[in-house]
Design a protein around this motif. Sequence first.
Motif, PDB file in Angstrom:
ATOM      1  N   LEU A 232       0.851  -1.201   0.000  1.00  0.00           N
ATOM      2  CA  LEU A 232       0.000   0.000   0.000  1.00  0.00           C
ATOM      3  C   LEU A 232       0.883   1.247   0.000  1.00  0.00           C
ATOM      4  CD1 LEU A 232      -2.774  -0.991   2.552  1.00  0.00           C
ATOM      5  CD2 LEU A 232      -3.216  -0.116   0.262  1.00  0.00           C
ATOM      6  N   VAL A 233       1.955   1.192   0.796  1.00  0.00           N
ATOM      7  CA  VAL A 233       2.934   2.289   0.848  1.00  0.00           C
ATOM      8  C   VAL A 233       4.326   1.681   0.958  1.00  0.00           C
ATOM      9  CG1 VAL A 233       1.517   4.117   1.834  1.00  0.00           C
ATOM     10  CG2 VAL A 233       2.554   2.456   3.351  1.00  0.00           C
ATOM     11  N   ARG A 234       5.317   2.418   0.526  1.00  0.00           N
ATOM     12  CA  ARG A 234       6.683   1.888   0.508  1.00  0.00           C
ATOM     13  C   ARG A 234       7.397   1.977   1.854  1.00  0.00           C
ATOM     14  NH1 ARG A 234       9.301   2.962  -5.432  1.00  0.00           N
ATOM     15  NH2 ARG A 234       7.527   2.146  -6.581  1.00  0.00           N
ATOM     16  N   ASP A 235       6.759   2.662   2.810  1.00  0.00           N
ATOM     17  CA  ASP A 235       7.363   2.823   4.139  1.00  0.00           C
ATOM     18  C   ASP A 235       7.653   1.463   4.768  1.00  0.00           C
ATOM     19  OD1 ASP A 235       5.534   4.831   3.323  1.00  0.00           O
ATOM     20  OD2 ASP A 235       5.632   5.743   5.283  1.00  0.00           O
ATOM     21  N   ALA A 236       8.504   1.493   5.785  1.00  0.00           N
ATOM     22  CA  ALA A 236       8.783   0.275   6.549  1.00  0.00           C
ATOM     23  C   ALA A 236       7.680   0.070   7.593  1.00  0.00           C
ATOM     24  CB  ALA A 236      10.146   0.384   7.211  1.00  0.00           C
ATOM     25  N   ILE A 237       6.457  -0.155   7.093  1.00  0.00           N
ATOM     26  CA  ILE A 237       5.308  -0.406   7.972  1.00  0.00           C
ATOM     27  C   ILE A 237       4.824  -1.812   7.665  1.00  0.00           C
ATOM     28  CG2 ILE A 237       2.907   0.239   8.489  1.00  0.00           C
ATOM     29  CD1 ILE A 237       3.545   3.076   7.671  1.00  0.00           C
ATOM     30  N   SER A 238       4.530  -2.594   8.691  1.00  0.00           N
ATOM     31  CA  SER A 238       3.975  -3.923   8.484  1.00  0.00           C
ATOM     32  C   SER A 238       2.640  -3.801   7.745  1.00  0.00           C
ATOM     33  CB  SER A 238       3.794  -4.598   9.848  1.00  0.00           C
ATOM     34  OG  SER A 238       2.995  -5.737   9.719  1.00  0.00           O
ATOM     35  N   GLN A 239       2.493  -4.568   6.665  1.00  0.00           N
ATOM     36  CA  GLN A 239       1.288  -4.458   5.833  1.00  0.00           C
ATOM     37  C   GLN A 239       0.754  -5.844   5.480  1.00  0.00           C
ATOM     38  OE1 GLN A 239       1.897  -1.548   2.482  1.00  0.00           O
ATOM     39  NE2 GLN A 239       3.668  -0.933   3.682  1.00  0.00           N
ATOM     40  N   ASP A 240      -0.548  -5.949   5.337  1.00  0.00           N
ATOM     41  CA  ASP A 240      -1.148  -7.211   4.913  1.00  0.00           C
ATOM     42  C   ASP A 240      -0.908  -7.366   3.413  1.00  0.00           C
ATOM     43  OD1 ASP A 240      -2.666  -9.415   4.306  1.00  0.00           O
ATOM     44  OD2 ASP A 240      -4.497  -8.698   5.262  1.00  0.00           O
TER      45      ASP A 240
END
Lengths: 264, 264
Positions: A232-240
């Motif tokens: 969804l976004v390229r950030d270092a955020i945990s994503q489904d």
Amino acid sequence: MEWQKALRRICSDRKSSAFVLTKKSVRLLARMAKSGIGATKLVKVAEKIFNAHPAMASVWHIAQITHKLAGSPKNLISALEQFLADMEAHAKASISHASDWLPEGKILTHSFSSLVFQSLICASQKEKRFEVICTASFPGGEGILLARELVKAGIKVNLVSDLQSFVWLTQCQAMLIGADAWCEDGVVHKVGTRILALFSRQWGLPVWSIGTSEKRLPVRWSERMKGEAPLLVRDAISQDRTLYDLTDWELITGVIDEFGVHRL
Amino acid sequence: MEWQKALRRICSDRKSSAFVLTKKSVRLLARMAKSGIGATKLVKVAEKIFNAHPAMASVWHIAQITHKLAGSPKNLISALEQFLADMEAHAKASISHASDWLPEGKILTHSFSSLVFQSLICASQKEKRFEVICTASFPGGEGILLARELVKAGIKVNLVSDLQSFVWLTQCQAMLIGADAWCEDGVVHKVGTRILALFSRQWGLPVWSIGTSEKRLPVRWSERMKGEAPLLVRDAISQDRTLYDLTDWELITGVIDEFGVHRL
């Protein structure tokens, strides 16, 4: 090596429809067989493509054909080309059936299915009057691409966010989706299809899936079919990263294939 | 004229929370009153802000105060400043109650509420262990911003697409949202809240809304409260612009305000 580049592209492609990826896979395998690449390699490549797209039935069929005929390049090429020709002929027949079947009014769809797109074009050419409610379909946003293509083709469209669609479906005549696979337990399709179908059926809206017999995948749903969605976004955020889900057969009103319209 | 620019900004702001916009509105009106701008103009400006944000309860209260006291600039300024001070004090109390109440485990939220954000920060400081499931929250994608801010604050986050969230909510301990308004019929909040709350309650997940008494809007829900969402894409494609929806009180388990935690 040209074919390795093409293989990587096919394996990492998360945007193209199953239909497009199947064509590309057949072309790649035929090219490799023609250039004299050995049976073991061919089988490996076919398996690699299916492992990269474990929810795509047509790619499973290609791997089966390759496994069976890799030792005989001529037969393999001819079988793969026949598979592609059949799939294309079946797609045309399915599109024709779907365009005849399509109710007038508002049609809800989710994600971008080539077969849904072409059925809508065909129904429009048959002068049916309808409006397509396209869900944005995140992650990936394929519904935005579909909306753009439909607008280009002169078809009336309303692009809605994925959660806005629950209000819109109460005004629709049908929900029409494609299929990545018709597996033993249900329809494998873009994540979100299940909840949309569940709510549609609770509301009384029929849910139809268009495909061809090449979509039939004689295995049960498994976790690996969830695939890998774009971020969804390229950030270092945990994503489904779930890309596909399973819509149980009991939520599907019917399917449309090359043989016609089948209420389940 | 500086204040006209500020007014336009406040009216067209579709990203900031109600809390932030209320502060900006109070500051603008106080500045205008101080600089000697007449009563009629002040009332018009306050109404203009509320008309631009008809779902924001706190802005309604500001318009009421302005209407009542515009003839007496000193009293108006003092009442507006008192309103803001109360709202800030109430917010602190609500955040404290919410952080005590917050269950450990997975918490689902939708969109970006300042009060939810600060409650999570506060609960984390109280060493509660939890993970926040943030929906992307299109159109607008405020959930992406929330996920980013939470990650910066060291809170465990999972960012999910709006339709993926229906699977996640089955693993959550609570759904916690803010409120743009607590109106007579229910909670006015980012579009999609209603269907998420409906499904949560069907599943047995409690749905809580945090706010302050300034969120109470003594009017019924109306179509104009839908607001105007940012476009999903800039193309000339017809798009649903609904920004807010109504979640009926019967779908809300309880509210948290400056007085405490109230099960409904």
